[in-house]
Design a protein around this motif. Structure first.
Motif, PDB file in Angstrom:
ATOM      1  N   ILE A   1      43.963-105.337  64.984  1.00 15.65           N
ATOM      2  CA  ILE A   1      44.619-104.320  64.854  1.00 15.65           C
ATOM      3  C   ILE A   1      44.486-103.464  63.616  1.00 15.65           C
ATOM      4  CG2 ILE A   1      47.015-103.106  65.145  1.00 15.65           C
ATOM      5  CD1 ILE A   1      47.876-105.838  66.412  1.00 15.65           C
ATOM      6  N   MET A   2      44.461-102.246  63.178  1.00 17.03           N
ATOM      7  CA  MET A   2      44.015-101.740  61.960  1.00 17.03           C
ATOM      8  C   MET A   2      45.405-101.618  61.579  1.00 17.03           C
ATOM      9  SD  MET A   2      41.115-101.390  61.481  1.00 17.03           S
ATOM     10  CE  MET A   2      40.597 -99.955  60.292  1.00 17.03           C
TER      11      MET A   2
ATOM     12  N   LEU B   1      46.485-108.488  62.742  1.00 21.36           N
ATOM     13  CA  LEU B   1      46.341-107.277  61.861  1.00 21.36           C
ATOM     14  C   LEU B   1      45.208-107.369  60.698  1.00 21.36           C
ATOM     15  CD1 LEU B   1      50.152-106.397  60.883  1.00 21.36           C
ATOM     16  CD2 LEU B   1      48.421-104.996  61.861  1.00 21.36           C
TER      17      LEU B   1
ATOM     18  N   SER C   1      55.522-109.523  73.003  1.00 21.74           N
ATOM     19  CA  SER C   1      54.995-109.897  72.108  1.00 21.74           C
ATOM     20  C   SER C   1      55.860-110.754  71.027  1.00 21.74           C
ATOM     21  CB  SER C   1      54.290-108.850  71.213  1.00 21.74           C
ATOM     22  OG  SER C   1      53.819-109.233  70.049  1.00 21.74           O
TER      23      SER C   1
ATOM     24  N   GLY D   1      62.451-105.709  66.750  1.00 22.49           N
ATOM     25  CA  GLY D   1      63.226-106.995  67.400  1.00 22.49           C
ATOM     26  C   GLY D   1      62.111-108.075  67.381  1.00 22.49           C
ATOM     27  N   GLU D   2      62.603-109.160  67.423  1.00 21.76           N
ATOM     28  CA  GLU D   2      61.834-110.365  68.244  1.00 21.76           C
ATOM     29  C   GLU D   2      62.291-110.838  69.473  1.00 21.76           C
ATOM     30  OE1 GLU D   2      59.181-112.302  67.551  1.00 21.76           O
ATOM     31  OE2 GLU D   2      60.022-113.305  69.338  1.00 21.76           O
ATOM     32  N   PRO D   3      61.548-110.555  70.517  1.00 22.33           N
ATOM     33  CA  PRO D   3      62.103-110.793  71.806  1.00 22.33           C
ATOM     34  C   PRO D   3      62.877-112.043  72.202  1.00 22.33           C
ATOM     35  CG  PRO D   3      60.129-109.707  71.823  1.00 22.33           C
ATOM     36  CD  PRO D   3      60.459-109.879  70.369  1.00 22.33           C
TER      37      PRO D   3
ATOM     38  N   GLY E   1      54.653-101.440  63.843  1.00 24.95           N
ATOM     39  CA  GLY E   1      55.054-101.854  62.471  1.00 24.95           C
ATOM     40  C   GLY E   1      55.647-100.623  61.943  1.00 24.95           C
TER      41      GLY E   1
ATOM     42  N   ASN F   1      48.832-100.266  60.036  1.00 23.92           N
ATOM     43  CA  ASN F   1      49.224 -98.853  59.642  1.00 23.92           C
ATOM     44  C   ASN F   1      50.090 -98.829  58.455  1.00 23.92           C
ATOM     45  OD1 ASN F   1      48.475 -97.676  62.112  1.00 23.92           O
ATOM     46  ND2 ASN F   1      49.824 -99.108  63.243  1.00 23.92           N
TER      47      ASN F   1
ATOM     48  N   ALA G   1      56.809-105.086  74.870  1.00 19.21           N
ATOM     49  CA  ALA G   1      57.800-105.468  74.199  1.00 19.21           C
ATOM     50  C   ALA G   1      57.363-105.518  72.767  1.00 19.21           C
ATOM     51  CB  ALA G   1      58.527-106.626  74.446  1.00 19.21           C
ATOM     52  N   MET G   2      57.023-104.473  72.021  1.00 24.88           N
ATOM     53  CA  MET G   2      56.414-104.436  70.681  1.00 24.88           C
ATOM     54  C   MET G   2      57.277-103.595  69.745  1.00 24.88           C
ATOM     55  SD  MET G   2      52.388-104.784  70.952  1.00 24.88           S
ATOM     56  CE  MET G   2      51.499-106.087  71.870  1.00 24.88           C
TER      57      MET G   2
ATOM     58  N   CYS H   1      55.582-104.984  57.707  1.00 30.82           N
ATOM     59  CA  CYS H   1      56.302-104.298  59.010  1.00 30.82           C
ATOM     60  C   CYS H   1      57.447-103.491  58.597  1.00 30.82           C
ATOM     61  CB  CYS H   1      56.433-105.337  60.167  1.00 30.82           C
ATOM     62  SG  CYS H   1      57.373-104.304  61.496  1.00 30.82           S
TER      63      CYS H   1
ATOM     64  N   VAL I   1      52.818 -98.291  55.912  1.00 35.61           N
ATOM     65  CA  VAL I   1      54.064 -98.475  55.866  1.00 35.61           C
ATOM     66  C   VAL I   1      54.450 -98.018  54.447  1.00 35.61           C
ATOM     67  CG1 VAL I   1      55.994-100.120  55.698  1.00 35.61           C
ATOM     68  CG2 VAL I   1      54.365-100.350  57.566  1.00 35.61           C
TER      69      VAL I   1
ATOM     70  N   CYS J   1      56.466-113.355  67.494  1.00 37.11           N
ATOM     71  CA  CYS J   1      55.923-113.908  66.063  1.00 37.11           C
ATOM     72  C   CYS J   1      55.887-115.363  66.050  1.00 37.11           C
ATOM     73  CB  CYS J   1      56.817-113.341  64.942  1.00 37.11           C
ATOM     74  SG  CYS J   1      58.196-114.364  65.199  1.00 37.11           S
TER      75      CYS J   1
HETATM   76  N1  SAH Z   1      58.653-109.607  66.771  1.00 41.47           N
HETATM   77  C1  SAH Z   1      57.607-109.272  67.528  1.00 41.47           C
HETATM   78  C2  SAH Z   1      57.625-107.986  68.230  1.00 41.47           C
HETATM   79  C3  SAH Z   1      57.285-107.041  67.352  1.00 41.47           C
HETATM   80  S1  SAH Z   1      55.816-106.332  67.780  1.00 41.47           S
HETATM   81  C4  SAH Z   1      56.280-109.756  66.956  1.00 41.47           C
HETATM   82  O1  SAH Z   1      56.029-109.833  66.083  1.00 41.47           O
HETATM   83  O2  SAH Z   1      55.127-109.987  68.057  1.00 41.47           O
HETATM   84  C5  SAH Z   1      55.312-105.458  66.401  1.00 41.47           C
HETATM   85  C6  SAH Z   1      53.720-105.612  66.381  1.00 41.47           C
HETATM   86  O3  SAH Z   1      53.393-104.517  65.638  1.00 41.47           O
HETATM   87  C7  SAH Z   1      53.162-106.991  66.202  1.00 41.47           C
HETATM   88  O4  SAH Z   1      52.333-107.318  66.594  1.00 41.47           O
HETATM   89  C8  SAH Z   1      53.262-106.756  64.596  1.00 41.47           C
HETATM   90  O5  SAH Z   1      52.531-107.710  63.994  1.00 41.47           O
HETATM   91  C9  SAH Z   1      52.543-105.342  64.495  1.00 41.47           C
HETATM   92  N2  SAH Z   1      52.614-104.599  63.317  1.00 41.47           N
HETATM   93  C10 SAH Z   1      53.902-104.768  62.334  1.00 41.47           C
HETATM   94  N3  SAH Z   1      53.533-104.160  61.312  1.00 41.47           N
HETATM   95  C11 SAH Z   1      52.512-103.453  61.508  1.00 41.47           C
HETATM   96  C12 SAH Z   1      51.540-102.327  60.686  1.00 41.47           C
HETATM   97  N4  SAH Z   1      51.980-102.198  59.529  1.00 41.47           N
HETATM   98  N5  SAH Z   1      50.625-101.977  61.268  1.00 41.47           N
HETATM   99  C13 SAH Z   1      50.034-102.341  62.450  1.00 41.47           C
HETATM  100  N6  SAH Z   1      50.701-103.282  63.317  1.00 41.47           N
HETATM  101  C14 SAH Z   1      51.892-103.968  62.820  1.00 41.47           C
END
Ligand code: SAH
Length: 372
Positions: free
Chosen positions: A316-317, A287, A220, A188-190, A363, A319, A184-185, A148, A321, A222
């Motif tokens: 989730i595919m 993911l 959302s 940050g970590e809500p 992410g 993305n 809330a995605m 992420c 980074v 972790c």
């Molecule tokens: N901290 C919380 C809120 C952030 S949510 C949590 O972890 O849930 C962000 C979402 O995007 C999470 O489900 C995370 O796992 C996802 N995410 C992070 N990096 C990603 C990426 N490279 N591609 C797709 N989803 C990603």
């Protein structure tokens, strides 16, 4: 990349050294505002009026609040100054997704994403369009998830309730349509900002605030177990999502190092506890990362984790980074995994991400600068 980047605002914002952030309007939840106004000897309906100005009508200053007495507007400007975040830049994706870089009163920057969509039957009428807002709850993030972008940025501070809720107002105003869903995605970590998050959700959900139905709001995490359990005791029907990403402890520890001391067993127990109080179905975010969590063994562990829980899996595919060693799985692998989970009897959706060309997808939220 095909996007069109607009600088909306270039001047530097600074909070007056006289007003700490904790005394700004943004620090107030509904109850806090009621208390403040009653201490200022105001009638009860003032709370509703002020909340409406900010959260329904998108006011940027107390001066705009024409039905509020001038003397009270002056008092509030002094004791609870309003600092609506400013749009610093806005990027628009080819799929219509807009990513905003917002500047807070202390110069910190956060990102918020607006994702429009419309159902086939509504395309022509331009009505009942959906607008999902992906909002941030902290400046940066402490969890350091390896896949992420926000994790690479580190943690700066928690957002205040108003700073969280106002992200929705800003997106709503910019699109000219009402927010229909909120997640809330963002950054940050809500659940590491639990109290402010809950106050923000009240502002978002309440009729006096944005009036968005609780079922349309997803938080959302972790896997912060205390937060998961406490969230289960909240009567509103908010949705909980768990970013699981691996049901094998050693793999999860590697890709989500910030969660190392939270075991999968404890997380599962917290989910059971959450369900026993809330009776609400839980979303599991998974993911798909090539060669990391996509083998048969990984999927069997996922099935085991979900056995006996009332969950819905969102695959989730991954993305892209920048500088990340992780790669997405092929569409074929994703479809196979989705099929396998469904065969096992778990409701599963393969989610396609939006806004990835502007780094506005899951992410990908990492501001190039974090402070001005
Ligand atoms: N901290 C919380 C809120 C952030 S949510 C949590 O972890 O849930 C962000 C979402 O995007 C999470 O489900 C995370 O796992 C996802 N995410 C992070 N990096 C990603 C990426 N490279 N591609 C797709 N989803 C990603």
């Amino acid at each position: 990349m095909q996007y069109n980047k607009q600088a909306e605002n270039t001047h530097v914002r600074k909070l007056s050294p006289m007003t700490p952030l904790s005394q700004s309007f943004e620090a107030y939840g509904i109850q806090d505002l009621q208390e403040l106004l009653s201490s200022l000897k105001q009638p009860k309906f003032r709370t509703k009026q002020i909340l409406e100005w900010v959260y329904k009508r998108g006011a940027n200053s107390y001066e705009e609040m024409s039905n509020i007495p001038a003397s009270l507007r002056k008092e509030l400007t002094e004791c609870a100054p309003l600092h609506i975040p400013e749009i610093k830049t806005k990027e628009t994706s080819i799929d219509g997704t807009r990513k905003y870089l917002l500047c807070l009163a202390d110069g910190n920057l956060i990102e918020t994403v607006g994702i429009p969509s419309e159902t086939e039957e509504n395309k022509s009428i331009n009505q009942n369009k959906r607008l999902t807002v992906c909002f941030s709850t902290q400046v940066g993030c402490a969890m350091q998830c390896a896949f992420c972008a926000t994790g690479q940025q580190g943690f700066t501070r928690n957002l205040l309730p108003g700073e969280i809720a106002q992200q929705l107002c800003i997106v709503q105003k910019d699109f000219g349509i009402r927010v229909s869903n909120a997640v809330a995605m963002g950054q940050g970590e809500p659940f590491l900002n639990f109290d402010n998050l809950v106050k923000a959700l009240e502002l978002i959900n309440s009729d006096e605030g944005l009036g968005l139905g609780a079922r349309r709001i997803t938080v959302s995490t972790c896997g912060i177990t205390k937060g998961i359990k406490d969230f289960g005791h909240i009567p509103e029907q908010y949705t909980l999502a768990l970013s699981l990403h691996s049901a094998i402890q050693s793999t999860r520890d590697r890709i989500m190092p910030g969660c190392k001391n939270i075991s999968l067993t404890k997380i599962r127990d917290a989910l059971e506890d959450y369900y026993s109080h809330s009776h609400r179905r839980i979303s599991i975010e998974y993911l798909l990362i090539k060669g990391v969590n996509d083998s048969n063994k990984d999927i069997r562990a996922l099935e085991d984790f979900c056995r006996g829980l009332h969950v819905h899996i969102n695959l989730i595919m991954l993305n892209n980074v920048p500088d990340s060693p992780f790669k997405p799985v092929s569409e074929k692998t994703a479809a196979n995994i989705s099929h396998q989970l469904k065969q096992f009897g778990i409701e599963t959706t393969l989610r396609n991400s939006r806004g990835s060309d502007i780094n506005g997808a899951c992410g990908q939220l990492k501001s190039a600068v974090t402070h001005i």
